[in-house]
Write a protein that holds these residues in place. Structure first.
Motif, mmCIF file in Angstrom:
data_model
loop_
_atom_site.group_PDB
_atom_site.id
_atom_site.type_symbol
_atom_site.label_atom_id
_atom_site.label_comp_id
_atom_site.label_asym_id
_atom_site.label_seq_id
_atom_site.Cartn_x
_atom_site.Cartn_y
_atom_site.Cartn_z
ATOM 1 N N PHE A 1 0.801 -1.217 0.000
ATOM 2 C CA PHE A 1 0.000 0.000 0.000
ATOM 3 C C PHE A 1 0.839 1.274 0.000
ATOM 4 O O PHE A 1 0.568 2.218 -0.746
ATOM 5 N N GLY A 2 1.849 1.310 0.856
ATOM 6 C CA GLY A 2 2.748 2.470 0.850
ATOM 7 C C GLY A 2 2.300 3.605 1.746
ATOM 8 O O GLY A 2 3.125 4.308 2.338
ATOM 9 N N GLY A 3 0.998 3.826 1.868
ATOM 10 C CA GLY A 3 0.500 4.880 2.745
ATOM 11 C C GLY A 3 0.411 4.404 4.187
ATOM 12 O O GLY A 3 0.678 3.253 4.509
ATOM 13 N N GLU A 4 0.022 5.312 5.045
ATOM 14 C CA GLU A 4 -0.075 4.999 6.470
ATOM 15 C C GLU A 4 -1.285 4.123 6.742
ATOM 16 O O GLU A 4 -2.380 4.365 6.237
ATOM 17 N N ILE A 5 -1.086 3.074 7.554
ATOM 18 C CA ILE A 5 -2.173 2.218 8.018
ATOM 19 C C ILE A 5 -2.086 2.182 9.546
ATOM 20 O O ILE A 5 -1.104 1.682 10.105
ATOM 21 N N VAL A 6 -3.079 2.753 10.220
ATOM 22 C CA VAL A 6 -3.034 2.836 11.683
ATOM 23 C C VAL A 6 -4.356 2.367 12.282
ATOM 24 O O VAL A 6 -5.412 2.502 11.667
ATOM 25 N N HIS A 7 -4.261 1.816 13.455
ATOM 26 C CA HIS A 7 -5.459 1.459 14.231
ATOM 27 C C HIS A 7 -5.949 2.702 14.973
ATOM 28 O O HIS A 7 -5.163 3.619 15.256
ATOM 29 N N THR A 8 -7.236 2.743 15.277
ATOM 30 C CA THR A 8 -7.767 3.917 15.987
ATOM 31 C C THR A 8 -7.109 4.119 17.352
ATOM 32 O O THR A 8 -7.156 5.229 17.893
ATOM 33 N N SER A 9 -6.498 3.077 17.912
ATOM 34 C CA SER A 9 -5.795 3.239 19.191
ATOM 35 C C SER A 9 -4.614 4.197 19.061
ATOM 36 O O SER A 9 -4.123 4.722 20.061
ATOM 37 N N MET A 10 -4.162 4.454 17.825
ATOM 38 C CA MET A 10 -3.049 5.378 17.582
ATOM 39 C C MET A 10 -3.536 6.704 16.998
ATOM 40 O O MET A 10 -2.726 7.592 16.732
ATOM 41 N N TYR A 11 -4.818 6.843 16.800
ATOM 42 C CA TYR A 11 -5.379 8.051 16.180
ATOM 43 C C TYR A 11 -5.743 9.069 17.263
ATOM 44 O O TYR A 11 -6.409 8.731 18.247
ATOM 45 N N LYS A 12 -5.307 10.306 17.095
ATOM 46 C CA LYS A 12 -5.634 11.362 18.056
ATOM 47 C C LYS A 12 -6.632 12.351 17.456
ATOM 48 O O LYS A 12 -7.651 12.667 18.066
ATOM 49 N N ASN A 13 -6.328 12.875 16.276
ATOM 50 C CA ASN A 13 -7.254 13.775 15.587
ATOM 51 C C ASN A 13 -6.898 13.822 14.106
ATOM 52 O O ASN A 13 -5.884 13.262 13.685
ATOM 53 N N GLY A 14 -7.742 14.491 13.341
ATOM 54 C CA GLY A 14 -7.575 14.489 11.898
ATOM 55 C C GLY A 14 -6.608 15.511 11.345
ATOM 56 O O GLY A 14 -6.469 15.614 10.109
ATOM 57 N N GLU A 15 -5.922 16.262 12.186
ATOM 58 C CA GLU A 15 -5.049 17.330 11.704
ATOM 59 C C GLU A 15 -3.969 16.802 10.756
ATOM 60 O O GLU A 15 -3.679 17.423 9.723
ATOM 61 N N VAL A 16 -3.371 15.660 11.087
ATOM 62 C CA VAL A 16 -2.281 15.135 10.250
ATOM 63 C C VAL A 16 -2.807 14.596 8.912
ATOM 64 O O VAL A 16 -2.017 14.316 8.003
ATOM 65 N N PHE A 17 -4.134 14.448 8.806
ATOM 66 C CA PHE A 17 -4.719 13.927 7.567
ATOM 67 C C PHE A 17 -5.406 15.022 6.756
ATOM 68 O O PHE A 17 -6.133 14.744 5.800
ATOM 69 N N ARG A 18 -5.199 16.267 7.127
ATOM 70 C CA ARG A 18 -5.832 17.392 6.430
ATOM 71 C C ARG A 18 -5.524 17.339 4.924
ATOM 72 O O ARG A 18 -4.372 17.211 4.506
ATOM 73 N N GLY A 19 -6.575 17.411 4.112
ATOM 74 C CA GLY A 19 -6.418 17.398 2.663
ATOM 75 C C GLY A 19 -6.170 16.029 2.061
ATOM 76 O O GLY A 19 -6.005 15.916 0.845
ATOM 77 N N LYS A 20 -6.150 14.973 2.888
ATOM 78 C CA LYS A 20 -5.853 13.635 2.381
ATOM 79 C C LYS A 20 -7.129 12.796 2.244
ATOM 80 O O LYS A 20 -8.140 13.038 2.907
ATOM 81 N N ARG A 21 -7.026 11.797 1.361
ATOM 82 C CA ARG A 21 -8.107 10.829 1.187
ATOM 83 C C ARG A 21 -7.855 9.672 2.149
ATOM 84 O O ARG A 21 -6.823 8.991 2.054
ATOM 85 N N VAL A 22 -8.786 9.480 3.078
ATOM 86 C CA VAL A 22 -8.591 8.500 4.152
ATOM 87 C C VAL A 22 -9.726 7.483 4.140
ATOM 88 O O VAL A 22 -10.901 7.852 4.101
ATOM 89 N N LEU A 23 -9.369 6.211 4.192
ATOM 90 C CA LEU A 23 -10.352 5.134 4.261
ATOM 91 C C LEU A 23 -10.430 4.623 5.690
ATOM 92 O O LEU A 23 -9.425 4.177 6.257
ATOM 93 N N VAL A 24 -11.606 4.709 6.287
ATOM 94 C CA VAL A 24 -11.827 4.223 7.647
ATOM 95 C C VAL A 24 -12.516 2.864 7.556
ATOM 96 O O VAL A 24 -13.590 2.739 6.959
ATOM 97 N N VAL A 25 -11.904 1.844 8.151
ATOM 98 C CA VAL A 25 -12.426 0.479 8.085
ATOM 99 C C VAL A 25 -13.139 0.154 9.390
ATOM 100 O O VAL A 25 -12.511 0.066 10.444
#
Length: 412
Positions: free
Chosen positions: A165-189
Motif C-alpha cells: 500500500f505504501g500509505g499509512e495504516i493505523v489502528h484507531t488506538s493510535m489516532y488522536k485527531n484528523g489534523e495530520v490527515f488534512r487534505g488527504k483521502r482516508v479510508l476508515v475500516v
C-alpha cells in the motif's frame, strides 16, 4: 534446551514472592478501580497490578481527542461516587479521566504500575493463586480478580496487499485527531461508534474520508424525544417486552434519520436491543456522522478485496486511491495469553463462558469484572457482586491466612 531450563529455573529462584492478604486485581481501568473501591468500602484490602504507567491507560493513551461518553453520565458512574454535578450530560474524555483520578484519590487506590502479568495460576497444593509479573515478582493471594476488560488488545486484521500500500495504516488506538490527515483521502475500516466518529473528526479537519461498511449496522439517534436513547430504552423495558421496544426505537429512528439502507447502512434483522442482548454488538449512536454521509462528505464503501500501491480494490470491483487507512476494527480480550485457567474464560475470545449476569464468578476464588458487554454500568454491577461475595468469606478466612502464610513462606 538445557540452558533454557536452567535460565527459567534461575528466574523462578530469583523471583520475589509477595503475600497479598486480600485479592489481586489485574488491571487499573474503570473496572479494576470499581472493584477495589467496593472491596475497600467493605474493609477488604486489595492490590491492583497495572501493566501501564497510569490508571485507565486505554482512555488516556489510546483514544482520540474528541471522544465523549456515548451514554449519559448517570449510566457511566462507578459505584459509591457520582460524577460532579457541573459535568455535562456526556462528559469528555478528559473529564472522565479526571473523574477516575478523583475516584482513585477518594478511595486511596494505589495501583502497582508497570507490572505486566506474565501468568496467573491456581496452585491446588496450597490453595492459592500465584501471579507472576515481568518484574520478577510473584504475588500469592487467595482471590484473583481479572479486570483487564474486553478492550485489552487492538484487533488488527490481515488485509491482502497491505505491504504494497505504501500509505499509512493505523489502528484507531493510535489516532488522536484528523489534523495530520488534512487534505488527504482516508479510508476508515469499521462502522461502529469509533469508525463513525473518526470519519466525522476527519471531516472537521478538512480531510476526505470514506467508510468501509462490511456488515449490517443499527444507527440510532443519540437522543429521542428530548431524552437519551439509552435511558429511554431502559425506561421502556420496565413496562414493555424487548421486541416491542425495538420496534418503537426503529420507528422513531426512521422518522428522525430516514432510511439508512439508502445510504449503504442496512439494518440487521434483529432489533438493536435484541442484537445487543444476544451478541453484545452495540448500536451506533449518531452524533452527526449521518448528516455528513447524506451530504456526500463521507462516502460509504463495501468490504476490501485487497490493497495495491495507494490503491484499494473493493469486493464490488471498484478501485480508488487513498493516502491512508484507519482501522476502526475494535479490541479484544488478552486473558488467554496469561491466565492459566480454562473454566471461567473461553480460550477462543477471552470472555466469560457464561453470559451476563452469571459470568462474574469462577472457581477457586477467581472473578471477572468488565466483561459484560454492557459498558461501565455492567462493570459496576460486577464490582458490587464481587465485593459482596469476597466479604462473606473474608472475615472467616482472615484468621487462618496469616498463620498459613508463615508456613508457606517458611517452606519456600
Amino acid at each position: 534446551m538445557d540452558c533454557l531450563r536452567e535460565l527459567e529455573g534461575k528466574r523462578a529462584h530469583d523471583r520475589k514472592r509477595v503475600w497479598v492478604p486480600g485479592p489481586v486485581i489485574v488491571g487499573a481501568g474503570p473496572s479494576g478501580l470499581a472493584a477495589a473501591a467496593c472491596l475497600k468500602e467493605k474493609g477488604v484490602p486489595s492490590l491492583i497490578l497495572e501493566r501501564s504507567n497510569c490508571i485507565a491507560s486505554l482512555w488516556q493513551l489510546k483514544t482520540y481527542d474528541r471522544l465523549r461518553l456515548h451514554l449519559p453520565k448517570q449510566f457511566c458512574e462507578l459505584p459509591l461516587m457520582p460524577f460532579p454535578p457541573h459535568f455535562p450530560t456526556y462528559p469528555s474524555k478528559q473529564q472522565f479521566v479526571d473523574y477516575l483520578e478523583e475516584y482513585s484519590r477518594k478511595f486511596d487506590l494505589r495501583p502497582a504500575f508497570n507490572e505486566m502479568v506474565l501468568s496467573a495460576e491456581f496452585d491446588r497444593t496450597v490453595g492459592f493463586w500465584r501471579v507472576r509479573t515481568v518484574r520478577s515478582a510473584e504475588y500469592v493471594c487467595r482471590w484473583l480478580i481479572v479486570a483487564t476488560g474486553e478492550n485489552a488488545e487492538a484487533v488488527v486484521p490481515e488485509i491482502e496487499g497491505a505491504a504494497e500500500f505504501g500509505g499509512e495504516i493505523v489502528h484507531t488506538s493510535m489516532y488522536k485527531n484528523g489534523e495530520v490527515f488534512r487534505g488527504k483521502r482516508v479510508l476508515v475500516v469499521g462502522c461502529g461508534n469509533s469508525g463513525m466518529e473518526v470519519c466525522l473528526d476527519l471531516c472537521n479537519h478538512n480531510a476526505y474520508p470514506s467508510l468501509v461498511v462490511r456488515h449490517t449496522v443499527h444507527v440510532l439517534p443519540r437522543e429521542m424525544l428530548g431524552k437519551s436513547t439509552f435511558g429511554l430504552s431502559m425506561w421502556m423495558l420496565k413496562w414493555l417486552p424487548m421486541p416491542l421496544v425495538d420496534r418503537i426505537l426503529l420507528l422513531v429512528s426512521r422518522l428522525m434519520l430516514g432510511d439508512t439502507a439508502r445510504l449503504g447502512l442496512s439494518r440487521p434483522q434483529l432489533g438493536p436491543l435484541e442484537l445487543k442482548n444476544l451478541s453484545g454488538k452495540t448500536p451506533v449512536l449518531d452524533v452527526g456522522t449521518l448528516a455528513k454521509i447524506k451530504k456526500g462528505d463521507i462516502k460509504v464503501c463495501p468490504g476490501i478485496r485487497r490493497l495495491r500501491h495507494n490503491l484499494v480494490e473493493f469486493v464490488d470491483g471498484r478501485k480508488e486511491n487513498f493516502d491512508a487507512i484507519i482501522l476502526a476494527t475494535g479490541y479484544k480480550s488478552n486473558v488467554p495469553s496469561w491466565l492459566k485457567e480454562r473454566d471461567l474464560f473461553s480460550e477462543e475470545d477471552g470472555l466469560p463462558r457464561k453470559p451476563f449476569p452469571n459470568g462474574w464468578k469462577g472457581e477457586w476464588g477467581l472473578y471477572s469484572v468488565g466483561f459484560t458487554k454492557r459498558g461501565l454500568l455492567g462493570a459496576s454491577m460486577d464490582a458490587k457482586r464481587i465485593a459482596e461475595d469476597i466479604e462473606r468469606c473474608w472475615m472467616a478466612e482472615a484468621k487462618h491466612l496469616s498463620s498459613f502464610t508463615c508456613s508457606l513462606f517458611h517452606q519456600s
